[in-house]
Design a protein around this motif. Structure first.
Motif, short mmCIF file in Angstrom:
data_model
loop_
_atom_site.label_atom_id
_atom_site.label_comp_id
_atom_site.label_asym_id
_atom_site.label_seq_id
_atom_site.Cartn_x
_atom_site.Cartn_y
_atom_site.Cartn_z
N LEU A 76 -6.74 -0.50 18.12
CA LEU A 76 -6.31 -1.17 19.35
C LEU A 76 -6.77 -2.62 19.35
CD1 LEU A 76 -7.07 1.71 21.90
CD2 LEU A 76 -4.83 0.99 21.06
N SER A 77 -7.97 -2.86 18.79
CA SER A 77 -8.48 -4.23 18.75
C SER A 77 -7.65 -5.10 17.80
CB SER A 77 -9.94 -4.23 18.30
OG SER A 77 -10.43 -5.53 18.14
N ARG B 177 -3.96 -4.28 21.93
CA ARG B 177 -3.28 -3.43 22.93
C ARG B 177 -4.31 -2.44 23.51
NH1 ARG B 177 -0.08 -6.72 21.56
NH2 ARG B 177 2.18 -6.48 21.22
N THR B 178 -3.99 -1.98 24.75
CA THR B 178 -4.83 -0.94 25.35
C THR B 178 -4.28 0.41 24.96
OG1 THR B 178 -3.53 -0.84 27.38
CG2 THR B 178 -5.36 -2.44 27.30
N GLU B 179 -5.12 1.43 25.20
CA GLU B 179 -4.67 2.79 24.85
C GLU B 179 -3.46 3.19 25.69
OE1 GLU B 179 -6.72 7.14 23.94
OE2 GLU B 179 -7.81 5.64 25.13
N ASP B 180 -3.42 2.77 26.96
CA ASP B 180 -2.29 3.11 27.84
C ASP B 180 -1.00 2.45 27.36
OD1 ASP B 180 -3.95 4.64 29.38
OD2 ASP B 180 -4.37 3.03 30.82
N GLU B 181 -1.14 1.25 26.79
CA GLU B 181 0.06 0.52 26.34
C GLU B 181 0.62 1.11 25.06
OE1 GLU B 181 -0.60 -4.08 27.80
OE2 GLU B 181 -1.77 -3.37 26.08
N ASP C 131 -10.37 2.62 18.51
CA ASP C 131 -10.66 1.31 19.10
C ASP C 131 -10.44 0.18 18.10
OD1 ASP C 131 -11.32 2.56 21.43
OD2 ASP C 131 -13.49 2.59 21.00
#
Length: 797
Positions: free
Chosen positions: A61-62, A66-70, A58
Motif C-alpha cells: 500500500l505504501s 493507496r489505502t486498504e479501502d481504496e 502495508d
C-alpha cells in the motif's frame, strides 16, 4: 510443484476429522496473512481475471500510495487504473499459463502523492493454485528500486557526459584504467599525437601499444600518480612516440589526474596533453634567428638604434658607441651623436634625410662624423619610421655602419681610374671597358682616333660596324658567351680604319671581379697584329709546302727502315752461321786434340768458345729487341695465366735446379700481342732466377690489381686513367734505387759479366714490349732485399 502440494494437502485432509481440518486451515490462513502483512517487501494477492485485490500488505500500500479501502476487495485496475496498460497483459499470461513472471527494474508511471511519478520495480507474479489445475489468482511480490535505477541512470549519464567531455575536448585526453593503465578512452587529438586509430588502442595496455615508453619517465610518473592519488603536471616535456612515420619527438604540456571512486580509491588516471611541439620549435627558431641576427650584426659590424621621436630618447647597441669612437659600454644621447656630425653634412644631408623620412617612412643617408681625436669617419644609416593611427610619427628604428674603408676605397678607385685613363690614352693599343652586360662604355684616345668617331658614337654600337662583315657574327657570339659565363674573351678580327682600310687586331677582354667574385666590369685591349698576321699567312704557306716535302721524305724513310729491318734480320741470321761453326770446331779441337794442346792453348780455345756463345746470345737479343720495335701490333684476347704457365714450363729445369717457388694472383685476360707478352714474362722470371742471393732459395711473387693513374709515381702516368698492374717481386740481390732508370737501357749492366751472365738487353726488351701496349714499367729495388718490376697497362673498359 504447486499441484503436488495441493494433492498432498488433500490426502492429509481425508485422514483428518472435518472439524480439525477446518480449524487447521483457519490457523494456517491466519498465519499466512500475518506473515504477508509483516513482510518488508510489497505483497498482494489478486483473484480471478478481474484481478480483485484479496489482500495487500502495508509495504505494498505504501509503494502504490493507496489505502486498504481504496484497493482491497476491488479490481486492481479500479484502484490503480494507470498501471492497467503495463501489467494487465502480463497478469493474464501468468493466470492462463501458470508460469511465474519476474520483472527487473520494470518501469511504470504511478499517481502518487497527487502527481504522476515514474517508478521502477523488481517484482514476481506467482500463480496461485487451489483445488483445480488452473490458477485462480496471482501473488504479487514487489520491491521498489526507483532510487537505485535513477542513481544508476544518473551515474551512466554522468559517465556519458564525462566521456563526451573527454572525446570533444580540444586538448588531447585519454582515460587509463587500473594499475596496468588500460586505454579506456582516447579522443581524436590524443589519437593524432599517438598516430593510431581508436580501435588499435582501446582495451590495450599503454605499454603494449607504446613499447618505446620503456625507459622514458612517463610510466613511472603514472605509477606515482596512481599510488599517491596526486595530480602531476609538467610543461614542454620531451616524449618520443613511434608510429607509421617512425619515432617522432614531441614537446608536451601534460597532466596526470587520478580518477577517484566513492571510497576514495584510485581506479584510473585521466591524461590531458597539449602538444606544444610547434610552439617550442618556433621559439627555438626565433632564438636561433636572434642568435644569427646577433652574429650577423657582429660579423658585419652593424649597430642598431631605436629613437623615440616624441622625446628624442635613443636606445642603441654597444657597437654604435664604438662607431662614434667610444667604449661599447658608453651610452650616448641623440644630441651627442648629432654634435659629432660634420657641420656641412648635418644640414645638407642628415636634416634633409630626416625630414624626408617623416614623409616617406624611410630614413637613409651617408655622412661624416668627427671622433674625439679629430679623425673623420664615414657612416651609413638606414631606418624606418613607425606612425600611430593618426599618422603621427612615434618611433624610428634603424642601423648604422662605419663605411670609412669603403669610402676610402672609392676615393682610391677614382684616383686609380683617373690614372688608368691617363695611362690608357697614352698607349698605342686600343683600351676599352664595358659594363656587366657587355655594353662598351669607355674607349681610349688611340681607339677614337683610329675609328674617327666621337666616344658617344662609339658607345652607340658604332664600333661593331667597324668589324669586318665576315668576322662580325663570330665576334658577337664569342663576346656574349664570355659575358654570360664570365670567361676571358679572345678573338682576332679585322677593324675598319677611318680611311676605309681593314687591319687585323687581336682583341682580349678580362672580367674584373669584386671580393665576392661578382663581375663589376670588363677591361679589354686590341693590339695591331696586321703585319704579324700577313707574316703568319706566308709562313703557313711555306709550312704547308714543307709538310708535303716531309710526307714524301717520311714515306721514303719508312721504306728505308723496312729495308734496314730486313737487312738486320738477314745479317743477324748470316752472322749466326759462322758463329755456330766457330763453336763446333772449337768444341771438336778441345775434344780430339786436347792431348796436343798446352794449357794456354786450351784456355784460348775455351775463351774463344765462351766469346762466340756470348756473341750468339747478343745477336738473339738484338733480334728480339728489333722485333719488338717493328713487329705488327696484332692484339688478341689472351689469358695471361696461360702465358705465365708456358713460361714456367719452359723454365722448369732452372726452377727445379734452383729450388725456386713461384706464386701468383689470378691474372687478367687482355688484348695483347701474345708472343711479346710471353717474352716479357720470360725475361722477368728469368731475371729473378738469375740474380739470386747465395744460400737463399728464389721466391717469386706475381700480383695483379687496379690502381688510379694519380697514384703511380711515374711522370708518364695519366692521372685521369685507371691502370691494371702486374708486379714481379723476388728475394734476390736487388739493386741500388739510383740505377732504376739505367737498367731499362740497351747494353746496360749493373754487375760484371763473370758474376752474372747476360747481354744487358733483356729489360730493354721488356720496356719496349710494355710501350707497344701503351703501358708503363717501373722497378723498385734495395740491395740484398730483392727487386720488384711493375707493369702498368691502361684498364680495358
Amino acid at each position: 510443484m504447486d499441484k503436488s502440494k495441493n494433492l498432498h494437502q488433500h490426502s492429509s485432509e481425508n485422514s483428518t476429522p472435518p472439524a480439525e481440518r477446518v480449524n487447521s486451515a483457519q490457523d494456517n490462513e491466519s498465519k499466512f496473512r500475518n506473515t504477508v502483512k509483516q513482510a518488508p517487501v510489497g505483497m498482494a494477492i489478486l483473484r480471478g481475471e478481474d484481478f480483485v485485490v484479496e489482500m495487500a500488505n502495508d509495504a505494498y500500500l505504501s509503494i502504490v500510495d493507496r489505502t486498504e479501502d481504496e484497493l482491497v476487495g476491488k479490481s486492481l485496475f479500479t484502484g490503480l487504473p494507470e498501471v492497467r496498460t503495463y501489467v494487465e497483459p502480463i497478469l493474464l499470461n501468468v493466470l492462463h499459463t501458470g508460469i511465474a513472471y519476474h520483472g527487473n527494474e520494470f518501469e511504470v508511471t504511478l499517481r502518487r502523492f497527487g502527481t504522476p511519478q515514474q517508478c521502477f520495480f523488481n517484482f514476481v507474479y506467482q500463480p496461485l493454485f487451489e483445488e483445480s489445475e488452473h490458477a485462480s489468482g496471482v501473488m504479487v511480490v514487489a520491491t521498489e528500486v526507483t532510487q537505485q535505477v535513477l542513481s544508476k541512470q544518473a551515474l551512466q549519464s554522468s559517465e556519458n557526459q564525462f566521456r563526451n567531455l573527454v572525446t570533444q575536448s580540444q586538448f588531447a585526453k585519454a582515460i587509463l584504467k587500473g594499475r596496468d593503465f588500460v586505454i579506456s578512452i582516447a579522443n581524436e587529438s590524443m589519437l593524432n599525437i599517438w598516430r593510431r586509430r581508436l580501435d588499435a588502442v582501446v582495451g590495450k595496455r599503454l605499454i603494449d601499444v607504446f613499447p618505446e615508453l620503456e625507459g622514458q619517465k612517463f610510466i613511472d610518473l603514472l605509477h606515482d600518480v596512481y599510488d599517491h592519488a596526486k595530480i602531476y603536471r609538467e610543461n614542454e616535456a620531451i616524449a618520443y612516440v613511434d608510429g607509421p612515420g617512425g619515432l617522432k619527438k614531441h614537446y608536451l604540456d601534460f597532466q596526470y589526474a587520478p580518477i577517484l571512486e566513492l571510497d576514495g580509491s584510485v581506479s584510473g588516471i585521466m591524461a590531458s596533453v597539449n602538444d606544444v611541439t610547434d610552439k617550442v620549435t618556433l621559439r627555438q627558431q626565433f632564438a636561433e634567428t636572434a642568435d644569427r641576427l646577433s652574429l650577423a650584426t657582429d660579423g658585419t659590424r652593424l649597430a642598431t638604434w631605436d629613437l623615440n621621436l616624441q622625446t628624442r630618447e635613443i636606445i642603441h647597441s654597444g657597437r654604435l658607441a664604438v662607431i662614434f669612437g667610444y667604449d661599447e659600454n658608453t651610452v650616448l644621447t641623440h644630441a651627442q651623436m648629432r654634435d659629432q656630425v660634420m657641420p656641412e653634412d648635418r644640414t645638407a644631408i642628415i636634416e634633409k634625410a630626416f625630414h624626408a623620412a617623416l614623409q616617406t617612412g624611410t630614413y637613409y643617408y651617408e655622412a661624416r662624423i668627427i671622433h674625439q681625436d679629430k679623425s673623420i669617419h664615414w657612416v651609413r644609416t638606414q631606418g624606418k619610421v613607425f606612425f600611430d593611427e593618426n599618422q603621427v610619427p612615434l618611433r624610428m628604428l634603424g642601423t648604422m655602419m662605419d663605411i670609412t674603408d669603403r669610402k676610402e676605397s672609392e676615393l682610391a678607385l677614382k684616383t686609380s681610374e683617373g690614372k688608368f685613363r691617363t695611362l690608357a690614352d697614352s698607349m698605342p693599343q686600343f683600351v676599352w671597358t664595358s659594363d656587366t652586360q657587355g655594353t662598351l662604355n669607355y674607349f681610349n684616345r688611340s681607339m677614337i682616333d683610329y675609328f674617327g668617331l666621337a666616344p658617344e658614337e662609339l658607345e652607340m654600337n658604332g664600333w661593331i660596324q667597324a668589324v669586318h662583315p665576315d668576322d662580325r657574327a663570330e665576334n658577337q657570339r664569342l663576346w656574349m658567351y664570355s659575358v654570360e659565363h664570365g670567361t676571358d674573351f679572345m678573338f682576332e678580327h679585322r677593324l675598319k680604319r677611318f680611311d676605309g682600310e681593314y687591319r687585323w687586331y687581336q682583341c682580349r677582354a678580362i672580367p674584373q671581379n669584386d671580393a665576392d667574385g661578382t663581375i663589376r666590369m670588363w677591361v679589354g685591349t686590341s693590339s695591331d697584329i696586321h703585319d704579324n698576321r700577313l707574316f703568319i699567312d706566308q709562313l703557313e704557306t711555306k709550312v704547308q709546302e714543307r709538310t708535303q716535302q716531309l710526307i714524301v721524305a717520311n714515306s721514303e724513310l719508312v721504306r728505308t727502315n723496312m729495308e734496314l729491318a730486313q737487312f738486320a734480320y738477314v745479317a743477324s741470321h748470316d752472322l749466326q752461321e759462322p758463329l755456330r761453326k766457330i763453336q763446333t770446331f772449337a768444341t771438336r779441337i778441345l775434344e780430339t786434340e786436347t792431348g796436343n794442346l798446352s794449357e794456354r792453348g786450351k784456355d784460348y780455345f775455351q775463351r774463344m768458345q765462351a766469346s762466340s756463345t756470348r756473341m750468339q746470345q747478343l745477336i738473339v737479343d738484338l733480334l728480339a729487341f728489333s722485333r719488338a720495335n717493328v713487329a705488327e701490333k696484332h692484339l688478341e684476347s689472351t689469358d695471361l695465366n696461360q702465358v705465365l704457365q708456358n713460361v714456367k714450363d719452359q723454365l722448369s729445369d732452372v726452377i727445379q735446379a734452383e729450388n725456386a717457388t713461384i706464386t701468383s694472383d689470378e691474372l687478367p685476360v687482355r688484348y695483347v700481342i701474345a708472343y711479346q707478352f710471353e717474352q716479357l714474362f720470360m725475361n722477368l722470371v728469368a731475371n729473378a732466377l738469375k740474380f739470386v742471393s747465395p744460400g737463399r732459395a728464389p721466391m717469386i711473387e706475381i700480383r695483379s690489381g687496379e690502381v688510379e693513374g694519380a697514384a703511380i709515381a711515374l711522370a708518364e702516368a695519366d692521372p685521369t686513367t685507371n691502370y691494371q698492374y702486374i708486379s714481379f717481386s723476388d728475394n734476390g740481390i736487388g739493386f741500388d734505387p739510383q740505377f732504376k732508370d739505367r737498367i731499362f737501357q740497351v747494353f746496360q749492366r749493373l754487375h760484371n759479366r763473370s758474376a752474372y751472365e747476360g747481354t744487358g738487353i733483356g729489360l730493354a726488351i721488356c720496356k719496349k714490349i710494355v710501350e707497344n701496349h701503351k703501358g708503363l714499367i717501373d722497378a723498385v729495388g734495395k740491395p740484398g732485399a730483392g727487386s720488384t718490376f711493375i707493369i702498368y697497362l691502361p684498364a680495358e673498359g
